[in-house]
Design a protein around this motif. Structure first.
Motif, PDB file in Angstrom:
ATOM      1  N   SER A 103      -8.335  -2.655  -7.063  1.00  0.00           N
ATOM      2  CA  SER A 103      -8.943  -1.377  -6.716  1.00  0.00           C
ATOM      3  C   SER A 103      -9.279  -0.617  -7.996  1.00  0.00           C
ATOM      4  N   THR A 105     -11.908   2.637  -9.878  1.00  0.00           N
ATOM      5  CA  THR A 105     -12.778   3.782  -9.659  1.00  0.00           C
ATOM      6  C   THR A 105     -14.245   3.357  -9.643  1.00  0.00           C
ATOM      7  N   ALA A 108     -15.060   1.924  -6.249  1.00  0.00           N
ATOM      8  CA  ALA A 108     -15.169   2.954  -5.209  1.00  0.00           C
ATOM      9  C   ALA A 108     -16.494   3.696  -5.305  1.00  0.00           C
ATOM     10  N   SER A 164      -8.186   8.872  -5.425  1.00  0.00           N
ATOM     11  CA  SER A 164      -9.187   8.334  -4.517  1.00  0.00           C
ATOM     12  C   SER A 164      -9.706   9.439  -3.605  1.00  0.00           C
ATOM     13  N   HIS A 165     -10.999   9.354  -3.275  1.00  0.00           N
ATOM     14  CA  HIS A 165     -11.585  10.364  -2.394  1.00  0.00           C
ATOM     15  C   HIS A 165     -11.057  10.240  -0.963  1.00  0.00           C
ATOM     16  N   LYS A 166     -10.372   9.121  -0.662  1.00  0.00           N
ATOM     17  CA  LYS A 166      -9.821   8.937   0.678  1.00  0.00           C
ATOM     18  C   LYS A 166      -8.433   9.541   0.824  1.00  0.00           C
ATOM     19  N   ASN A 167      -7.843   9.980  -0.263  1.00  0.00           N
ATOM     20  CA  ASN A 167      -6.508  10.584  -0.210  1.00  0.00           C
ATOM     21  C   ASN A 167      -6.626  12.059   0.150  1.00  0.00           C
TER      22      ASN A 167
END
Length: 307
Positions: A103, A105, A108, A164-167
């Motif tokens: 994973s 950046t 993503a 992460s933008h999903k956090n």
């Protein structure tokens, strides 16, 4: 001077150089000798982020998206297949990132940029197919790009480059928390949102209800465009030297798509697409608040420094 005297002077000069090398400042440092049984520390290998498995999948998605854009004006079946595969690989690259512990950046951002660009290109085509609804399609593009960009920027600026933008925390937004933390919800929303626009795209080739002139070109009209849905859309025989050429046959097939399945896809996915736009609005508002809170904190710190 005798040969013996010359040898004595040379010996004295050599002895003086050795003494300077052992005691003087001009001595050159000698390399440390390895102890017996001691091995040198191996250097850590440098990883190539661009060749990580999920990123390679991302590159393949870009290739498929470009291919779908190439076939978009005249080949709806080929375009829809390529576009759908590119969208489905969006789930595979995330699985590969977790499986290989790769994973990043960059991955993503590549994933998000690919999603935004491909969806925007498809909506641009819909704007040209239905000019009366262009302002609606333009608004959807602006909302999609603005909400995701501001959300990504707010997440990175507030949480750091490793965030992460999903956090998303439940205290920030309950809706965004459910959207990003449930893989099933995220996949269904993204998949059906893309299916909605694919359904509209297929309807631009198959529905005389939405485009009455699609299958019935205006008589004696000068052909101004080969874009399906254009009122001056000419017959295939006037576009190609031979009406039996591959291009003419493909265009004839394209204009004979049955509209049942495009209508079914569009109708089933429409509620989810509407929900996705609500999520985009909430995401835009939440990101704006995060950026405003960061500005207030920065101003407070600057005021304290001046005191």
């Amino acid at each position: 001077m005798s040969a013996r005297t010359r040898r004595q002077k040379a010996a004295l000069a050599e002895n003086s150089e050795e003494s300077e090398g052992s005691n003087g400042a001009a001595a050159t440092p000698s390399k440390p000798s390895k102890k017996r049984g001691q091995s040198a520390t191996p250097e850590e290998p440098r990883e190539n982020i661009f060749l990580f498995a999920p990123n390679l999948i991302g590159y393949f998605r870009v290739v498929l998206a470009i291919a779908s854009l190439y076939y978009m004006p005249l080949h709806p079946r080929t375009c829809s297949i390529l576009y759908s595969i590119s969208c489905l690989l969006d789930a595979l690259d995330g699985y590969a990132a977790r499986y290989f512990n790769q994973s990043t950046t960059f991955g993503a951002v590549l994933d998000m940029v690919t999603d935004r660009c491909t969806t925007s290109c498809l909506i641009v085509f819909l704007s040209s197919a239905w000019p009366r609804w262009a302002i609606v399609f333009q608004g959807l593009i602006c909302l999609d790009l603005a909400s995701h960009y501001m959300h990504m920027y707010a997440t990175l600026s507030r949480g750091g480059s490793n965030e992460s933008h999903k956090n998303v925390k439940a205290t920030q937004s309950w809706l965004l928390y459910q959207y990003y933390h449930s893989k099933a919800v995220l996949f269904v929303c993204c998949a059906l949102n893309e299916l909605f626009f694919i359904g509209l795209y297929l309807l631009s080739f198959s529905s005389p209800i939405l485009s009455p002139s699609l299958l019935q070109p205006i008589p004696d009209a000068k052909p101004s465009s080969i874009q399906p849905g254009n009122p001056a859309h000419p017959a295939p025989s006037s576009l190609f030297a031979s009406p039996w050429s591959a291009g003419a046959l493909e265009m004839a097939r394209a204009n004979k798509i049955d509209s049942f399945w495009p209508w079914a896809i569009t109708g089933v996915s429409a509620p989810v697409m509407f929900f996705k736009q609500v999520v985009n609005v909430v995401q835009l508002v939440n990101a704006s608040k995060m950026l405003a809170e960061g500005d207030l904190e920065t101003r407070r710190i600057n005021r304290n420094k001046k005191k």
